[in-house]
Scaffold this active site. Structure first.
Site: not given
Length: 430
Positions: A137, A172, A174, A261
C-alpha cells in the site's frame, strides 16, 4: 524444465521484534513464528538462508521521495509531537504509527526484497522468498495501510534492470494499490490483483474498470471479489486469468505477493480460503518456471499466517509438510490442535458463478487489447548499487559504506541484461 529449483530465503530476526502498538492488528512477531515453523520442519536445510542488507536511504529513494525517506529516518516516538504537520503530510498516525526502530524495520524488509531481486537477476537462484516483504500500500510520498516503504516496487525496479517485462500478482485480500499506482503508466510491468472490493473496504480502489493509462493502458488488471469466496471459485478464476496473462504478456520474471489476510478466519479479511487453496496459487505460479520473487503481505491472525507461509515455503521446495506441527519455540500458539490445517470459513459466498464469469470475460477482453509481448528498447543496465556523488563530509557517518560492504555490491560485467533475446527467446524484434 529445471532439474531442481535453487531457493534463496531472506530473514532477519530483528524484523519480528518491532511493535506497532497495543490494539494494532499488524504483528511483525508473525515473521518469527513463520521462521520457527520453517526451521522445525527442517525446510532451511533445502535452501540458502540470507540475512538481508539494510537498504540505504538512497536505495529507498529509487521510488520514494527523498523528503519522505528522510522524515522516516528522523522521526521517533519521542519527537513526533514536534512534527504534527509532517505526520499529516506523510499519513503517519493511527494506521501507520511511529514506533521504536521504525526506519530500521523498513530498511530490513525492503533490503530483503531488493536482495531477492538481485539474486534472481544474477541467476544465483530460481526462486527468492522474503516473507517480511509485500507491503503493497505504501505510496511514493506517504505511508498507507500499515505500509511505509513499498518494497515490492523497489524489487520490481531492480528486476526491470534485467527483464523487459515483469508480472506482479497479488492475492492479499486488499487491493495492491501502491504497486499498481507506481506502474500505472507503463507496459513494462503488468499488475494483477485479486481482492475484496466494495462496501467501503480498504483501500477502496481496484475496480475491474481500472486498467492503466497511456502506455500502461490494459496493463493493470483488477479482479474485484465479494465476501466469502472459497477455494474452488478462487483457484479456478486465478488459474484461468494467470494462464492467459502469462501467455499474452510473456513476462521475464514474476513477483508474487502472498498476503495471508485472504485466509478464512482472518481478523481483517472476509474470504473463505483454506491454506491449501491459498498455496495452490503459489504452486500454480511456480509451474511457469520463471524467475520468481515471493513475498508476504497482510495477515492478521498470526498463527494462521505462520502456518500459511510455512506451507508455501514447502510448496516452493516441492516438500509436503506433515499436518502435525513439530515442537518449536512458538508451539503454544498453535494449540489446541497443533496442526497446519485451519477451520473452514463460514462466511456466505456472495460471488455467484455469473458474477465471476462476467469479471473473467472483462479481464480477457482487456487482455485481447494489448499487443502480444510488447518490445522494449533496453538501455545499458545500471549497476546493482548506485550511489550518486556527494560530499563525504556531509554524510551521516553511520551511513557510510565500509570497503567490504562496497565490495559486496559490485556486480560482474558479464551478468548485465543484454537485450531482448537474452531472456525472451520468443520476443519479436523491437
Amino acid at each position: 524444465m529445471r532439474s531442481k529449483d535453487r531457493i534463496s530465503y531472506f530473514y532477519d530476526g530483528d524484523v519480528g521484534s518491532v511493535y506497532f502498538g497495543p490494539n494494532h492488528p499488524m504483528k511483525p512477531h508473525r515473521l518469527c513464528m513463520t521462521h520457527h515453523l520453517v526451521l522445525s520442519y527442517e525446510l532451511h536445510q533445502k535452501m540458502e538462508i540470507y540475512r538481508p542488507h539494510k537498504a540505504y536511504p538512497v536505495e529507498l529513494a529509487q521510488f520514494h521521495s527523498a523528503d519522505y525517506v528522510d522524515f522516516l529516518h528522523r522521526i521517533t516516538p519521542n519527537s513526533q509531537h514536534l512534527f504534527s504537520n509532517e505526520l499529516a503530510k506523510y499519513n503517519l498516525g493511527e494506521d501507520c504509527p511511529v514506533f521504536e526502530n521504525l526506519f530500521e524495520f523498513c530498511q530490513i524488509y525492503a533490503g530483503g526484497t531488493i536482495d531477492a531481486a538481485r539474486r534472481l537477476n544474477n541467476q544465483l537462484c530460481d526462486i527468492a522468498i522474503n516473507w517480511a516483504g509485500g507491503l503493497h500500500h505504501a505510496k511514493k510520498c506517504e505511508a498507507s495501510g500499515f505500509c511505509y516503504i513499498n518494497d515490492l516496487v523497489l524489487g520490481i525496479l531492480e528486476l526491470l534492470k534485467h527483464h523487459a517485462r515483469v508480472l506482479y500478482i497479488d492475492i492479499d485480500v486488499h487491493h495492491g494499490d501502491g504497486v499498481e499506482e507506481a506502474f500505472y503508466f507503463t507496459d513494462r510491468v503488468m499488475t494483477v490483483s485479486f481482492h475484496k472490493y466494495g462496501d467501503m473496504f480498504f483501500p477502496g480502489t481496484g475496480d475491474v474498470k481500472e486498467i492503466g493509462e497511456r502506455e500502461g493502458k490494459f496493463y493493470a488488471i483488477n479482479v474485484p471479489l465479494k465476501d466469502g469466496i472459497d477455494d474452488s471459485s478462487f483457484t479456478r478464476l486465478f488459474k484461468s486469468i494467470i494462464s492467459k496473462v502469462v501467455e499474452t504478456y510473456v513476462p521475464g520474471a514474476i513477483v508474487l505477493q502472498c498476503g495471508a489476510d485472504s485466509l478464512a478466519g482472518d481478523r481483517l479479511g472476509c474470504f473463505n480460503l483454506s491454506i491449501d487453496g491459498h498455496a495452490e496459487c503459489v504452486r500454480f505460479v511456480k509451474k511457469f518456471n520463471l524467475p520468481l520473487l515471493v513475498t508476504g503481505g497482510g495477515g492478521y491472525t498470526k498463527e494462521n499466517v505462520a502456518r500459511c507461509w510455512a506451507v508455501e515455503t514447502g510448496v516452493l521446495l516441492d516438500t509436503e509438510l506433515p499436518n502435525e506441527i513439530p515442537e518449536n519455540e512458538y508451539i503454544k500458539y498453535f494449540g489446541p490442535e497443533y496442526s497446519l490445517r485451519i477451520p473452514n470459513g463460514h462466511i456466505e459466498n456472495l460471488n455467484s458463478k455469473s458474477y465471476l464469469s462476467t469479471i473473467k470475460m472483462q479481464v480477457f477482453e482487456n487482455l485481447r487489447s494489448i499487443q502480444h509481448a510488447p518490445g522494449v528498447q533496453m538501455q545499458e543496465v545500471p549497476p546493482d548499487f548506485y550511489v550518486p556523488d556527494f560530499d563525504e563530509d556531509e554524510r551521516d557517518p553511520d551511513e557510510r559504506m565500509d570497503q567490504q560492504a562496497q565490495d559486496k555490491h559490485i556486480q560482474r560485467d558479464d551478468e548485465y541484461y543484454e537485450g531482448d533475446h537474452d531472456n525472451d527467446q520468443n520476443m519479436d524484434d523491437v
